[in-house]
Write an enzyme that holds these catalytic residues in place. Structure first.
Site, PDB file in Angstrom:
ATOM      1  N   GLU A  45       0.826  -1.208   0.000  1.00 14.34           N
ATOM      2  CA  GLU A  45       0.000   0.000   0.000  1.00 14.34           C
ATOM      3  C   GLU A  45       0.864   1.264   0.000  1.00 14.34           C
ATOM      4  OE1 GLU A  45      -2.723  -0.615   3.236  1.00 14.34           O
ATOM      5  OE2 GLU A  45      -3.654  -2.349   2.252  1.00 14.34           O
ATOM      6  N   GLU A  93      -2.259  -7.710  -3.137  1.00 12.68           N
ATOM      7  CA  GLU A  93      -1.630  -6.398  -2.978  1.00 12.68           C
ATOM      8  C   GLU A  93      -0.129  -6.460  -3.255  1.00 12.68           C
ATOM      9  OE1 GLU A  93      -2.845  -4.109   0.427  1.00 12.68           O
ATOM     10  OE2 GLU A  93      -4.867  -4.957   0.411  1.00 12.68           O
ATOM     11  N   ARG A 127     -11.001  -8.588   0.098  1.00 13.20           N
ATOM     12  CA  ARG A 127     -11.645  -7.725   1.099  1.00 13.20           C
ATOM     13  C   ARG A 127     -11.912  -6.332   0.527  1.00 13.20           C
ATOM     14  NH1 ARG A 127      -6.812  -5.373   5.003  1.00 13.20           N
ATOM     15  NH2 ARG A 127      -5.437  -4.771   3.287  1.00 13.20           N
ATOM     16  N   TRP A 169      -9.260   3.300  16.033  1.00  9.18           N
ATOM     17  CA  TRP A 169      -8.524   3.040  14.798  1.00  9.18           C
ATOM     18  C   TRP A 169      -9.472   3.056  13.589  1.00  9.18           C
ATOM     19  CZ3 TRP A 169      -9.207  -0.233  18.916  1.00  9.18           C
ATOM     20  CH2 TRP A 169     -10.090  -1.302  18.727  1.00  9.18           C
ATOM     21  N   GLN A 262      -1.092   2.955  10.451  1.00  6.95           N
ATOM     22  CA  GLN A 262      -1.004   3.110   9.003  1.00  6.95           C
ATOM     23  C   GLN A 262      -2.306   3.443   8.285  1.00  6.95           C
ATOM     24  OE1 GLN A 262      -2.272   0.784   6.692  1.00  6.95           O
ATOM     25  NE2 GLN A 262      -0.956   0.806   4.889  1.00  6.95           N
ATOM     26  N   TRP A 312       5.228   1.470  25.074  1.00  2.00           N
ATOM     27  CA  TRP A 312       4.915   0.103  25.507  1.00  2.00           C
ATOM     28  C   TRP A 312       6.186  -0.693  25.778  1.00  2.00           C
ATOM     29  CZ3 TRP A 312       1.018  -2.450  27.420  1.00  2.00           C
ATOM     30  CH2 TRP A 312       0.852  -3.826  27.226  1.00  2.00           C
ATOM     31  N   PHE A 365       0.811   4.652  22.947  1.00  3.70           N
ATOM     32  CA  PHE A 365       1.698   3.588  22.484  1.00  3.70           C
ATOM     33  C   PHE A 365       2.949   4.161  21.811  1.00  3.70           C
ATOM     34  CE2 PHE A 365       2.106   0.010  19.233  1.00  3.70           C
ATOM     35  CZ  PHE A 365       2.326  -1.014  20.136  1.00  3.70           C
ATOM     36  N   ASP A 374      -4.004   5.125  25.575  1.00  2.00           N
ATOM     37  CA  ASP A 374      -4.757   3.883  25.778  1.00  2.00           C
ATOM     38  C   ASP A 374      -4.551   3.362  27.190  1.00  2.00           C
ATOM     39  OD1 ASP A 374      -2.797   1.286  25.599  1.00  2.00           O
ATOM     40  OD2 ASP A 374      -2.027   2.939  24.400  1.00  2.00           O
ATOM     41  N   ASP A 376      -4.113   0.285  28.268  1.00  2.00           N
ATOM     42  CA  ASP A 376      -3.072  -0.725  28.434  1.00  2.00           C
ATOM     43  C   ASP A 376      -1.713  -0.076  28.674  1.00  2.00           C
ATOM     44  OD1 ASP A 376      -2.782  -3.444  28.708  1.00  2.00           O
ATOM     45  OD2 ASP A 376      -2.716  -3.890  26.564  1.00  2.00           O
ATOM     46  N   ASP A 377      -1.332   0.853  27.810  1.00  2.00           N
ATOM     47  CA  ASP A 377      -0.058   1.550  27.996  1.00  2.00           C
ATOM     48  C   ASP A 377      -0.036   2.314  29.308  1.00  2.00           C
ATOM     49  OD1 ASP A 377       2.070   1.708  25.674  1.00  2.00           O
ATOM     50  OD2 ASP A 377       0.126   1.440  24.729  1.00  2.00           O
ATOM     51  N   TYR A 420      -9.104   2.002  24.261  1.00  2.00           N
ATOM     52  CA  TYR A 420      -9.089   3.441  24.001  1.00  2.00           C
ATOM     53  C   TYR A 420     -10.327   4.189  24.461  1.00  2.00           C
ATOM     54  CZ  TYR A 420      -5.140   2.402  20.937  1.00  2.00           C
ATOM     55  OH  TYR A 420      -3.931   1.985  20.447  1.00  2.00           O
ATOM     56  N   HIS A 451      -4.091  -6.172  33.111  1.00  2.00           N
ATOM     57  CA  HIS A 451      -2.955  -5.272  33.317  1.00  2.00           C
ATOM     58  C   HIS A 451      -3.322  -4.116  34.243  1.00  2.00           C
ATOM     59  CE1 HIS A 451      -1.314  -6.835  29.236  1.00  2.00           C
ATOM     60  NE2 HIS A 451      -0.950  -7.602  30.244  1.00  2.00           N
ATOM     61  N   TRP A 489      -5.146  -8.705  22.705  1.00  2.00           N
ATOM     62  CA  TRP A 489      -4.016  -7.992  22.116  1.00  2.00           C
ATOM     63  C   TRP A 489      -2.742  -8.828  22.076  1.00  2.00           C
ATOM     64  CZ3 TRP A 489      -5.303  -3.668  19.618  1.00  2.00           C
ATOM     65  CH2 TRP A 489      -6.474  -3.021  19.991  1.00  2.00           C
ATOM     66  N   TYR A 495      -1.704 -15.718  26.401  1.00  2.00           N
ATOM     67  CA  TYR A 495      -1.544 -14.312  26.790  1.00  2.00           C
ATOM     68  C   TYR A 495      -2.608 -13.911  27.802  1.00  2.00           C
ATOM     69  CZ  TYR A 495      -0.924  -9.232  26.109  1.00  2.00           C
ATOM     70  OH  TYR A 495      -0.686  -7.883  26.282  1.00  2.00           O
ATOM     71  N   PHE A 601      -5.866  -7.306  15.103  1.00  2.00           N
ATOM     72  CA  PHE A 601      -7.285  -7.663  14.987  1.00  2.00           C
ATOM     73  C   PHE A 601      -7.382  -9.183  14.912  1.00  2.00           C
ATOM     74  CE2 PHE A 601      -7.145  -3.667  12.232  1.00  2.00           C
ATOM     75  CZ  PHE A 601      -7.336  -2.836  13.308  1.00  2.00           C
ATOM     76  N   PHE A 605      -5.268  -9.482  11.581  1.00  3.02           N
ATOM     77  CA  PHE A 605      -4.035  -8.696  11.586  1.00  3.02           C
ATOM     78  C   PHE A 605      -3.225  -9.056  12.823  1.00  3.02           C
ATOM     79  CE2 PHE A 605      -1.433  -4.838  11.945  1.00  3.02           C
ATOM     80  CZ  PHE A 605      -1.014  -4.705  10.629  1.00  3.02           C
ATOM     81  N   TYR A 609       6.047  -8.255  17.881  1.00  2.00           N
ATOM     82  CA  TYR A 609       6.746  -7.287  18.731  1.00  2.00           C
ATOM     83  C   TYR A 609       8.155  -7.820  18.962  1.00  2.00           C
ATOM     84  CZ  TYR A 609       2.290  -5.058  20.078  1.00  2.00           C
ATOM     85  OH  TYR A 609       1.094  -4.389  20.095  1.00  2.00           O
TER      86      TYR A 609
END
Length: 631
Positions: A45, A93, A127, A169, A262, A312, A365, A374, A376-377, A420, A451, A489, A495, A601, A605, A609
C-alpha cells in the site's frame, strides 16, 4: 528440591545475561523501541500511496521489491503471519505492488502468486480495502466498493452509527475514507503495471461479508448510498467534507500520523491530495512523518511499520529489569522513568466524548499521539513508575496519580476496560458491508483489564475496593469453560490466561480458588514436550489451536508467570519452562522468536513485537528467581 537447587545457577546466569542484553538495547534517550512486524500489505500500500501522491522514489521501490520477494513463500503466496496459511488479500496487494515496481507477470515469483490468486476467485474474492486500493488506481469499479459517505459526520454522538461508535482506529479510518469515497478518484496505473490478469479466473468469488454479517437492511442501505452518490446534486456533501477535513486536521499526531497507525494515515494523505492540499502543513508533516515508521533491513530491503511501540516497550522493559533485581534508582532506569514522565498526555482526546469530566493523564503507544492514549499503555507505565525512585519524586507521584485516576475513570459498565474508549460496545458497525476487516469496535478485554488490576495491585489495592471487585467479577464471567482466558491484544489464550492469573494474585485473590486452579491446570496441560509453550495465531479462528503451537520465548514466559503467580513456581512444569528459556537463550543474552505473538485484529491482523522475546522472558525469570528464593 535438590534438583531445583542445582538448576538455580543456570537460571540465574540466564537472567544476568538477559539483563545485560536488555540494557544494551536501551536508546541513549532512555527508551526501548523494537521494530513492529506485520504483513506485506503495509509495503504494498505504501507503493500505491507513492504512486497516488506522485512521490515515487525508485531506490525505495527497489528496496521494497527485495523485501516483498524475501517475504514471499515457496508456493508464491504471502501470509498474515509467519507460518500462516496463504492470504488472498495480502498476495493480491503484493502482486500489484511488484508489477508496479517493474516485475513482469511472466517472472516465476509473479506466476506463482498469480496462480494462487486465480485459484481463489481473483479480485472479486478480496476484502473491501484491497478492492478499494485497486479502485484508486483504476483496476476496480468504485460502484462495487461498499460506501461510507462524509455525511456520516452529521450523525450526533447519541445516534446509531455515529463515528464514536467505532473503535478509535476504525473511526479515523472511516473519517478519512469518507472524503476519498465522496470523490471516488482514480489515479491510473501505467499500462505496463495494469493487472487485468487478476480477473482471469473461472473460480466463483468467495468474498466474506461484514464481520457481524451484513443482513439485508445494511445491504439495502449500501445500495441506497451508492444511489445517492450517483445523483448530480448532493446538497450537504461539501459541508460534510469540510466537517470531516476539520476533524482530521484537529487530530493529526505530533509525528505526522493519524492515530499512530497506518490505515488512517495513508487515507488522510490521499484525502488531502484529492482536496488539492498537498502544500498544506498537515500534508507535508504527514508525508515527512512516514520516514519514522520505515525500517532499513540488513539485506537491502525496506519495511513500513503498521505502528510503533516505544512507550509500551519501555514500560515493559522497566518492569522486567526491576523484577530481575535492578535497584529502583539504577541510573538506566532513572533515565527511562524520566523519559516516560515526558510522554504523559495532559489534553483531552476522543475518549473524552464518553468521559467529558475526566481529567487527562494517560499514555499512548507511540512517541507523540496525544489524542489517543490507551488504558493498556497507561496501566503498564503507571505500574512501572511505581517501581522506581526518581530524582524528582513529586513529579513521579503526580504523574502516577493522574494516570491512576484516568484509568479508574475509563472503566466500562461491565467492570472491564477497553483499550481506548469507555463502553465502545455497539454491534452495529460490525454489520456494515464496508467493515469486513478486523475489529471495528473496542469493547472491554480480559488482558487490558488484567494489566489494570496488576497495576492497581502494585499500589496495595485489593478487591475490598469496588473498582477492583467489579473487574474481578468481569474476569470471572469471561473465563472459558476449559479454565483459560481470551487474549485480545496478544496470542491468545496463553496471553490472556497469563495476564489474568497474575492480576488476580496481585489484587489479593486466593489462587487456591477452584477457578484459578482450573486455569493453572489448563496451562500445564498445554506445555510442549520441549518444556516451552506456544500458541498459533490460528487459535482465533480454530479452537483446536487454543494453547497449541511451536514454543516461543514470550508465550513460555506468559505461561510461567501464571504458574508462578498461582503458587506453582516449584512445579515440574515451571522447572521445565525455565529450562526451555535457559537452553534457547542466545549467547548475547537475547532470544529468537520466528513467530508472531502480538494481535492487532483477531483473525485479520497480527504483530511481531520484536522486544517481546526479550522483555517477557526476563520478567518471568526475575519472578521465578524471587519465588524460589522466598521459599
Amino acid at each position: 528440591m535438590a534438583e531445583q537447587l542445582v538448576e538455580a545457577p543456570a537460571y540465574a546466569r540466564t537472567l544476568d545475561r538477559a539483563v545485560e542484553y536488555l540494557l544494551s538495547c536501551q536508546k541513549d534517550e532512555g527508551y526501548w523501541w523494537g521494530p513492529l512486524l506485520s504483513n506485506v500489505t503495509m509495503e504494498a500500500e505504501y507503493v500505491l500511496l507513492c504512486h497516488i501522491l506522485d512521490r515515487v522514489d525508485r531506490d525505495r521501490m527497489e528496496k521494497i521489491r527485495r523485501y516483498l520477494l524475501h517475504e514471499q513463500r515457496e508456493d508464491g503466496t504471502w501470509a498474515l503471519y509467519p507460518g500462516g496459511p496463504p492470504d488472498l488479500d495480502t498476495t493480491i496487494e503484493a502482486y500489484v505492488a511488484l508489477k508496479y515496481i517493474g516485475m513482469s507477470r511472466d517472472e516465476e515469483p509473479m506466476q506463482k502468486a498469480l496462480r494462487f490468486i486465480q485459484s481463489q476467485g481473483g479480485i472479486e474474492s478480496s476484502r473491501v480495502f484491497t478492492r478499494m486500493w485497486l479502485a484508486l488506481v483504476g483496476e476496480y469499479p468504485w460502484e462495487k466498493v461498499p460506501m461510507v459517505p462524509p455525511e456520516i459526520m452529521f450523525l450526533g454522538k447519541r445516534m446509531p452509527l455515529n463515528i464514536y461508535e467505532f473503535g478509535s482506529w476504525a473511526r479515523a479510518t472511516v473519517v478519512a475514507l469518507s472524503i476519498v469515497m465522496s470523490r471516488q478518484p482514480v489515479f491510473p496505473l501505467p499500462e505496463r503495471a495494469r493487472v487485468p490478469e487478476l480477473y482471469e479466473t473461472d473460480v466463483p468469488p468467495r468474498r466474506r461479508g461484514a464481520k457481524g454479517g451484513g443482513g439485508w437492511i445494511f445491504d439495502a442501505l449500501d445500495r441506497a448510498l451508492h444511489g445517492y452518490q450517483k445523483l448530480s446534486v448532493h446538497p450537504f456533501r461539501r459541508a460534510a467534507e469540510i466537517r470531516a477535513l476539520d476533524w482530521l486536521l484537529e487530530r493529526q499526531a505530533g509525528d505526522g500520523s493519524w492515530g499512530g497507525i497506518q490505515p488512517p494515515w495513508f487515507y488522510a494523505l490521499i484525502a488531502l491530495k484529492i482536496l488539492d492540499m498537498t502544500q498544506h502543513p498537515a500534508f507535508i508533516k504527514g508525508w515527512e512523518g512516514l520516514e519514522l515508521y520505515g525500517v532499513e533491513l540488513d539485506y537491502g530491503g525496506w519495511m513500513f511499520q503498521a505502528s510503533i511501540s516505544p512507550v509500551w516497550d519501555t514500560g515493559l522493559a522497566v518492569l522486567a529489569l526491576r523484577a530481575a533485581g535492578l535497584p529502583a534508582d539504577h541510573d538506566r532506569l532513572v533515565k527511562a522513568g524520566e523519559w516516560l514522565l515526558d510522554r504523559q498526555i495532559t489534553v483531552p482526546g476522543d475518549w473524552a466524548v464518553k468521559r467529558p469530566n475526566l481529567k487527562p493523564g494517560g499514555f499512548a503507544f507511540q512517541f507523540d499521539n496525544v489524542y489517543y492514549p490507551d488504558v493498556d499503555d497507561t496501566a503498564v507505565v503507571v505500574w512501572a513508575l511505581n517501581t522506581l525512585r526518581l530524582p524528582d519524586e513529586r513529579r513521579r507521584r503526580d504523574a502516577m496519580t493522574k494516570g491512576f485516576r484516568w484509568i479508574v475513570g475509563m472503566q466500562s459498565s461491565n467492570g472491564g476496560w477497553g483499550a481506548y474508549d469507555v463502553d465502545n460496545t455497539s454491534d452495529l458497525p460490525n454489520h456494515i458491508p464496508f467493515c469486513d476487516f478486523g475489529e471495528v469496535t473496542d469493547p472491554p478485554s480480559e488482558d487490558v483489564t488484567a494489566h489494570v488490576l496488576e497495576c492497581f495491585g502494585s499500589f496495595g489495592y485489593d478487591d475490598a475496593w469496588k473498582v477492583i471487585r467489579r473487574a474481578v467479577e468481569y474476569l470471572k464471567r469471561e473465563q472459558k469453560p476449559d479454565g483459560s482466558w481470551f487474549g485480545r491484544w496478544g496470542v491468545n489464550y496463553l496471553y490472556g490466561t497469563g495476564a489474568v492469573v497474575s492480576a488476580l494474585k496481585a489484587v489479593g485473590i486466593d489462587t487456591r480458588e477452584p477457578y484459578i486452579q482450573k486455569a493453572l491446570d489448563w496451562v500445564e496441560q498445554h506445555q510442549n514436550p520441549d518444556g516451552g509453550w506456544g500458541e498459533d495465531c490460528r487459535s482465533y479462528e480454530d479452537p483446536a489451536y487454543a494453547g497449541k503451537g511451536a514454543s516461543t520465548p514470550s508465550q513460555t514466559a506468559w505461561a510461567l508467570m501464571a504458574l508462578i503467580a498461582g503458587g506453582r513456581a516449584e512445579s515440574e512444569a515451571a522447572r521445565r519452562g525455565v529450562q526451555y528459556l535457559v537452553e534457547t537463550q542466545r549467547p548475547d543474552g537475547g532470544w529468537d522468536e520466528p513467530y508472531y505473538t502480538g494481535t492487532g485484529f483477531p483473525g485479520d491482523f497480527y504483530l511481531g513485537y520484536t522486544m517481546y522475546r526479550h522483555v517477557f522472558p526476563t520478567l518471568a525469570l526475575g519472578r521465578y528467581k524471587q519465588a524460589i528464593e522466598r521459599r
